[in-house]
Design a protein around this motif. Structure first.
Motif, mmCIF file in Angstrom:
data_model
loop_
_atom_site.group_PDB
_atom_site.id
_atom_site.type_symbol
_atom_site.label_atom_id
_atom_site.label_comp_id
_atom_site.label_asym_id
_atom_site.label_seq_id
_atom_site.Cartn_x
_atom_site.Cartn_y
_atom_site.Cartn_z
ATOM 1 N N GLN A 44 -0.323 17.767 -30.567
ATOM 2 C CA GLN A 44 -0.685 17.898 -28.983
ATOM 3 C C GLN A 44 0.313 19.274 -28.559
ATOM 4 O OE1 GLN A 44 -1.604 15.031 -26.676
ATOM 5 N NE2 GLN A 44 -1.904 16.303 -24.612
ATOM 6 N N GLN A 45 1.626 18.843 -28.768
ATOM 7 C CA GLN A 45 2.508 19.857 -28.197
ATOM 8 C C GLN A 45 2.406 21.429 -28.983
ATOM 9 O OE1 GLN A 45 4.347 19.488 -25.807
ATOM 10 N NE2 GLN A 45 3.888 17.140 -25.550
ATOM 11 N N LYS A 46 2.130 21.388 -30.278
ATOM 12 C CA LYS A 46 1.900 22.489 -31.139
ATOM 13 C C LYS A 46 0.503 23.357 -30.491
ATOM 14 C CE LYS A 46 4.215 20.937 -34.880
ATOM 15 N NZ LYS A 46 3.882 20.220 -36.337
ATOM 16 N N ILE A 47 -0.538 22.651 -30.397
ATOM 17 C CA ILE A 47 -1.719 23.071 -29.661
ATOM 18 C C ILE A 47 -1.502 23.825 -28.125
ATOM 19 C CG2 ILE A 47 -4.195 22.767 -29.120
ATOM 20 C CD1 ILE A 47 -4.467 20.566 -31.345
ATOM 21 N N ARG A 48 -0.798 23.129 -27.436
ATOM 22 C CA ARG A 48 -0.688 23.474 -25.889
ATOM 23 C C ARG A 48 0.112 24.802 -26.021
ATOM 24 N NH1 ARG A 48 1.652 19.151 -22.959
ATOM 25 N NH2 ARG A 48 -0.372 18.209 -22.697
ATOM 26 N N ALA A 49 1.009 25.055 -27.200
ATOM 27 C CA ALA A 49 1.857 26.185 -27.412
ATOM 28 C C ALA A 49 1.078 27.627 -27.373
ATOM 29 C CB ALA A 49 2.998 25.985 -28.171
ATOM 30 N N ILE A 50 -0.195 27.453 -27.948
ATOM 31 C CA ILE A 50 -0.798 28.481 -28.195
ATOM 32 C C ILE A 50 -1.596 29.153 -27.083
ATOM 33 C CG2 ILE A 50 -3.225 29.249 -29.305
ATOM 34 C CD1 ILE A 50 -3.099 26.675 -31.142
ATOM 35 N N PRO A 51 -1.115 30.511 -26.893
ATOM 36 C CA PRO A 51 -1.511 31.194 -25.792
ATOM 37 C C PRO A 51 -3.011 31.464 -25.514
ATOM 38 C CG PRO A 51 0.007 32.703 -27.337
ATOM 39 C CD PRO A 51 -0.564 31.491 -28.149
ATOM 40 N N GLY A 52 -3.432 30.922 -24.405
ATOM 41 C CA GLY A 52 -4.873 30.961 -24.080
ATOM 42 C C GLY A 52 -5.568 29.403 -23.865
ATOM 43 N N ALA A 103 -13.474 31.622 -27.510
ATOM 44 C CA ALA A 103 -13.382 30.130 -28.057
ATOM 45 C C ALA A 103 -13.338 30.213 -29.466
ATOM 46 C CB ALA A 103 -14.727 29.426 -27.806
ATOM 47 N N ALA A 104 -14.152 31.019 -30.189
ATOM 48 C CA ALA A 104 -13.877 31.381 -31.608
ATOM 49 C C ALA A 104 -12.633 31.470 -32.182
ATOM 50 C CB ALA A 104 -14.926 32.113 -32.261
ATOM 51 N N ALA A 105 -12.016 32.419 -31.572
ATOM 52 C CA ALA A 105 -10.643 32.867 -32.044
ATOM 53 C C ALA A 105 -9.598 31.878 -31.733
ATOM 54 C CB ALA A 105 -10.106 34.141 -31.012
ATOM 55 N N LEU A 106 -9.608 31.194 -30.520
ATOM 56 C CA LEU A 106 -8.833 29.936 -30.335
ATOM 57 C C LEU A 106 -9.256 28.917 -31.358
ATOM 58 C CD1 LEU A 106 -8.564 30.293 -26.559
ATOM 59 C CD2 LEU A 106 -6.659 30.421 -28.367
ATOM 60 N N SER A 107 -10.414 28.524 -31.724
ATOM 61 C CA SER A 107 -10.735 27.492 -32.705
ATOM 62 C C SER A 107 -10.066 27.796 -33.849
ATOM 63 C CB SER A 107 -11.918 27.461 -32.907
ATOM 64 O OG SER A 107 -12.659 27.126 -31.661
ATOM 65 N N SER A 108 -10.032 29.015 -34.335
ATOM 66 C CA SER A 108 -9.416 29.346 -35.842
ATOM 67 C C SER A 108 -7.794 29.427 -35.536
ATOM 68 C CB SER A 108 -9.869 30.747 -36.445
ATOM 69 O OG SER A 108 -9.788 31.605 -35.405
ATOM 70 N N VAL A 123 -6.146 27.187 -33.800
ATOM 71 C CA VAL A 123 -5.665 25.987 -34.021
ATOM 72 C C VAL A 123 -5.787 25.333 -35.601
ATOM 73 C CG1 VAL A 123 -6.254 23.497 -33.224
ATOM 74 C CG2 VAL A 123 -6.517 25.329 -31.620
ATOM 75 N N ASP A 124 -6.767 25.661 -35.946
ATOM 76 C CA ASP A 124 -6.743 25.235 -37.418
ATOM 77 C C ASP A 124 -6.056 25.892 -38.447
ATOM 78 O OD1 ASP A 124 -9.155 23.586 -36.477
ATOM 79 O OD2 ASP A 124 -10.661 25.110 -37.287
ATOM 80 N N GLU A 125 -5.689 27.292 -38.018
ATOM 81 C CA GLU A 125 -4.801 27.705 -38.699
ATOM 82 C C GLU A 125 -3.419 26.998 -38.982
ATOM 83 O OE1 GLU A 125 -4.182 30.083 -41.787
ATOM 84 O OE2 GLU A 125 -6.161 30.290 -40.657
ATOM 85 N N LEU A 126 -3.033 26.761 -37.805
ATOM 86 C CA LEU A 126 -1.843 25.976 -37.376
ATOM 87 C C LEU A 126 -1.558 24.872 -38.418
ATOM 88 C CD1 LEU A 126 0.401 26.506 -35.167
ATOM 89 C CD2 LEU A 126 -0.711 24.935 -33.960
ATOM 90 N N PHE A 127 -2.521 24.274 -38.611
ATOM 91 C CA PHE A 127 -2.421 23.025 -39.423
ATOM 92 C C PHE A 127 -2.915 23.141 -40.784
ATOM 93 C CE2 PHE A 127 -2.790 21.892 -34.827
ATOM 94 C CZ PHE A 127 -1.466 21.540 -34.695
ATOM 95 N N ARG A 128 -3.349 24.383 -41.281
ATOM 96 C CA ARG A 128 -3.851 24.459 -42.732
ATOM 97 C C ARG A 128 -2.639 24.075 -43.668
ATOM 98 N NH1 ARG A 128 -8.239 26.409 -43.725
ATOM 99 N NH2 ARG A 128 -8.394 27.636 -41.958
ATOM 100 N N ASN A 129 -3.312 23.352 -44.597
ATOM 101 C CA ASN A 129 -2.046 22.838 -45.638
ATOM 102 C C ASN A 129 -1.409 21.676 -45.129
ATOM 103 O OD1 ASN A 129 -3.231 23.862 -48.004
ATOM 104 N ND2 ASN A 129 -2.424 25.939 -47.290
ATOM 105 N N SER A 130 -1.814 21.053 -44.226
ATOM 106 C CA SER A 130 -0.847 19.905 -43.524
ATOM 107 C C SER A 130 -1.586 18.611 -44.071
ATOM 108 C CB SER A 130 -0.681 20.184 -42.070
ATOM 109 O OG SER A 130 -1.883 19.732 -41.598
ATOM 110 N N LEU A 131 -0.850 17.662 -44.060
ATOM 111 C CA LEU A 131 -1.567 16.398 -44.258
ATOM 112 C C LEU A 131 -2.712 16.194 -43.634
ATOM 113 C CD1 LEU A 131 1.366 13.701 -44.638
ATOM 114 C CD2 LEU A 131 0.124 14.702 -46.459
ATOM 115 N N ALA A 132 -2.917 16.601 -42.400
ATOM 116 C CA ALA A 132 -4.128 16.385 -41.650
ATOM 117 C C ALA A 132 -4.662 17.584 -41.223
ATOM 118 C CB ALA A 132 -3.943 15.279 -40.370
#
Lengths: 384, 391
Positions: free
Chosen positions: A70-78, A217-222, A224-233
């Motif tokens: 949650q904290q990491k997502i909130r930190a994304i500008p936009g 929306a599209a840019a922010l969606s990717s 978020v997903d980029e942030l957690f790529r190759n993570s456990l979840a």
């Protein structure tokens, strides 16, 4: 002259006209109801906001995400705010009483969903009570719940008996807002989970991400997903609408069947109606010949047939449309658990009217041509 | 010519004479019967898919209160207790016929539309296949224990991206190679992907099983098996015969299809019956003289009634036959939809049984009789003199 003839013709075979009328009415009514069912299916997707994204586990919805995201997502500008919710899946009494329940992060969730309208006191009461719950107006009506009532759910995903106190009953801002949901505190769920199912503590089902600009929306969606790529979840983020539509698409085969069936109804009634008009025209060939002998042109005969067919079809259509309202009301009440929003859309009414008129025109086409082309001599000879 | 009744060829010829009207009415009937039969075939197909998934002598054990395998969780120690129950059967090599399984849903994209749908992944134990005799490999080979290999049900392989043989699916931070395709006789397993249970648990970081499936040496002792499990204080589980388990899983979907089908059948049959009624009333009105002649020849009111009813029945049945024949072609299609209870895709076919053929034709006949009765009554009631004077 033409109108009087048409009117007289309509009422010549009272029984036949009444039966045909009934047929058209039933078909238009059935068509309207089926279209409304299809519309109800999409209701969830229609009531979405373009400034909300939903982030879930990329593998599938049944896998949770760590709360720490949650904290990491909130930190994304936009990103303006982030809330989270868990599907609870409890049973109230018996499986028949199904309604959706969500454990939500109360304050941020209701900020993100302003369409769930709750009075200030109710909101305060809910926030103060750890075991408090907020329910939709229709859901409360369905089970006769009042403020302060205690509701006990049997958990299926989180086993055990869960007690909640109703602290708020929300109203939808729009007619399309789902008033059949049940919300309670995510913190409460998490506390119990920590004690009883420690492996599942501090996990959430989905994050709801509020964004300032729907265009991004599209840019922010990717992002978020980029942030957690190759993570456990790994995550998959999409607009709320796409998220809701993914549920609809899973049952699209049934939807397609209903759509097809609703048009088949029209086809059947077309057959009935065409049959009536064909018989009518056949019986009146001598009359048409007489009219032509008197100097009326073939177009007059055509109009006569079309007029009669259209008169029956539009009358039946109007009756069918009128009956759709009480029928949808009764039907929606029966299926409240399946379709929380069961509303006739204006487009459905237009489609019903169009279908009735199309049937009227199509059914008259062949008989009208036959009547118009009748040979005066041959037509009159049949009387003799 | 026998005076016991109006000759049948007369009845049949009447329908042939007014071809257009007959065609339209019978066409409407055919459509109704087609829809009626299709809905019945659909619920039969669904029932078959789910009942065939279970074997009558298998029992499924899941966590108490969980309604589906996905919601369930059974600790390893608990699974060991379940495995050691005396009712469990042994195979020829003396091993217990038990499969400790892990069931998860993953989202895959469909080949055609690219849209996502939930697919069940089942991690099975070494005895998993032995417990399901209806499952057999049709291509490739079995997955090797300990490898990132999976086998896909035929319907999954056909419909989902990456699920074909030698293709790969990515989940749990690994690539999984599809090394085999299996066929499960149209059961729900055809909509699943299978892999090694222990490997899948690692990949999904899941320390618990979802369900334990056991083969009972004697299925009549299921009650004893269940009672012992449910009263054992170390366990928090419930068990069902496998057939029952799968039937329960689709109850909501099956009921929905039934209700929808019933509602449609009622609405449609009203339309078609009205069509038949209009046609028959017109037939009576057009042939008043003929009826008078028949009566003058010595046919009784009853004969006339039966003749017109027979005509209506024939009309409806010819529509019914066309409808059933058209419905028979639906067997070439399969339908896939999400089962609301398990949240996963299930694919099932339309299945035509002799019972459905009979029911559909019976339904058509009923429409014919109901639609034809009032007009036939009117024909029968005509007085000879009035009828003959109409000419």
């Amino acid at each position: 002259m033409l109108f009087r003839l048409i009117l007289k013709n309509v009422f010549r075979h009272r029984l036949r006209t009444a039966l045909t009328l009934l047929g058209v009415t039933i078909a238009v009514l059935a068509f309207g109801l089926l279209q409304t069912v299809v519309g109800a299916w999409y209701a969830g997707a229609e009531a979405t906001s373009r400034t909300r994204l939903v982030t879930r586990n990329a593998i599938s919805l049944v896998f949770p995400l760590p709360l720490s995201y949650q904290q990491k997502i909130r930190a994304i500008p936009g990103v303006t705010q982030v809330s989270h919710s868990n599907w609870f899946g409890g049973i109230y009494g018996s499986e028949r009483n199904f309604f959706p329940q969500f454990a939500v992060e109360a304050e941020s969730y209701f900020r993100l969903y302003p369409e769930f309208r709750l009075s200030g006191e109710e909101m305060q009461a809910f926030l103060r009570d750890r075991q408090g719950a907020v329910v939709g107006r229709k859901l409360a009506q369905r089970f006769g719940w009042k403020m302060g009532d205690i509701v006990t759910l049997r958990g299926t995903i989180w086993p055990g008996t869960w007690r909640f106190v109703i602290r708020g009953i929300y109203r939808g801002a729009e007619a399309t807002t789902d008033e059949g949901l049940f919300f309670f505190h995510w913190d409460y769920l998490n506390e119990v989970a920590k004690r009883q199912y420690p492996r599942r503590a501090n996990t959430v089902g989905v994050f709801i991400v509020g964004i300032s600009d729907a265009g991004r929306a599209a840019a922010l969606s990717s992002a978020v997903d980029e942030l957690f790529r190759n993570s456990l979840a790994e995550t998959r983020t999409e607009t709320e609408k796409a998220f809701q539509l993914s549920f609809v698409s899973m049952t699209e085969a049934i939807l397609l069947a209903i759509q097809v069936v609703s048009y088949v109804v029209i086809l059947i009634i077309l057959a009935v109606m065409a049959n009536t008009m064909a018989m009518t025209a056949r019986e009146r060939l001598a009359e048409y010949a007489t009219l032509k002998a008197l100097g009326f042109g073939p177009d007059f005969v055509r109009l006569l047939v079309y007029g009669e067919s259209l008169a029956i079809a539009t009358l039946g259509g109007a009756l069918g449309i009128a009956l759709t309202f009480p029928a949808a009301y009764a039907f929606g009440g029966q299926l409240a658990s399946l379709f929380p929003v069961f509303r006739i859309q204006p487009a459905t009414l237009w489609l019903q009217a169009a279908a009735a008129i199309a049937v009227g025109v199509a059914a008259a086409a062949v008989p009208a041509e036959k009547g118009a082309r009748v040979n005066i001599v041959a037509g009159l000879r049949s009387i003799a | 010519m026998s005076l016991t009744g109006v000759p049948f060829p007369y009845v049949a010829r009447n329908l042939v004479t007014r071809r257009m009207t007959t065609l339209l009415t019978a066409g409407g009937m055919a459509l109704v019967v087609f829809v009626f039969a299709t809905v019945l075939m659909l619920s039969e197909g669904l029932r078959a898919a789910l009942v065939q998934s279970g074997a009558p002598d298998n029992a499924v054990v899941i966590r108490r209160g969980a309604q589906t395998e996905v919601q369930s969780g059974i600790e390893r120690a608990q699974a060991a207790i379940i495995e050691s129950q005396p009712e469990v059967a042994f195979d020829a090599a003396g091993r217990r016929l038990v499969s400790k399984e892990v069931v998860v849903l993953i989202s895959l994209r469909k080949r055609e539309s690219g849209g996502p749908a939930n697919v069940t992944i089942r991690g099975v134990g070494p005895q998993g296949l032995a417990l399901r005799p209806q499952v057999r490999l049709t291509a490739g080979r079995m997955f090797r224990p300990g490898a990132s290999e999976i086998i896909a049900g035929s319907s999954v392989a056909r419909r989902f991206q990456g699920a074909g043989i030698n293709e790969t699916v990515r989940f749990g931070q690994r690539e999984w190679r599809v090394v085999g395709i299996f066929e499960a006789g149209g059961s729900a397993f055809d909509s699943e992907i299978w892999g090694d249970g222990e490997q899948l648990m690692q990949a999904f970081r899941r320390p618990v099983y979802s369900s334990v499936v056991v083969k009972l040496a004697d299925p009549t002792r299921f009650a004893a098996f269940r009672t012992r499990l449910e009263t054992d204080p170390r366990l928090t589980v419930e068990s069902k015969p496998e057939t029952r388990f799968y039937a329960d899983q689709s109850e909501v979907l099956a009921r929905f299809i039934e209700i929808l089908g019933l509602a449609l059948a009622v609405i449609f049959s009203l339309g078609a019956t009205i069509g038949a009624m209009i046609t028959m009333y017109a037939a009576v009105a057009n042939r008043i003289t003929e009826i008078g002649t028949l009566r003058a020849l010595g046919f009784t009111r009853r004969h006339v009634l039966i003749a017109f009813l027979a005509e209506s029945l024939l009309l409806a049945l010819s529509g019914g036959v066309v409808g059933v024949v058209a419905a028979a072609f639906m067997q070439f299609f399969t339908l896939s939809t999400m089962n609301w209870q398990t949240f996963s895709e299930v694919a099932f076919g339309f299945r035509l049984t002799p019972g459905i053929v009979l029911a559909s034709l019976g339904f058509a006949a009923l429409m014919g009789v109901v639609g034809g009765f009032l007009p036939a009554l009117r024909a029968a009631r005509l007085s000879i003199v009035a009828a003959l004077r109409a000419a």
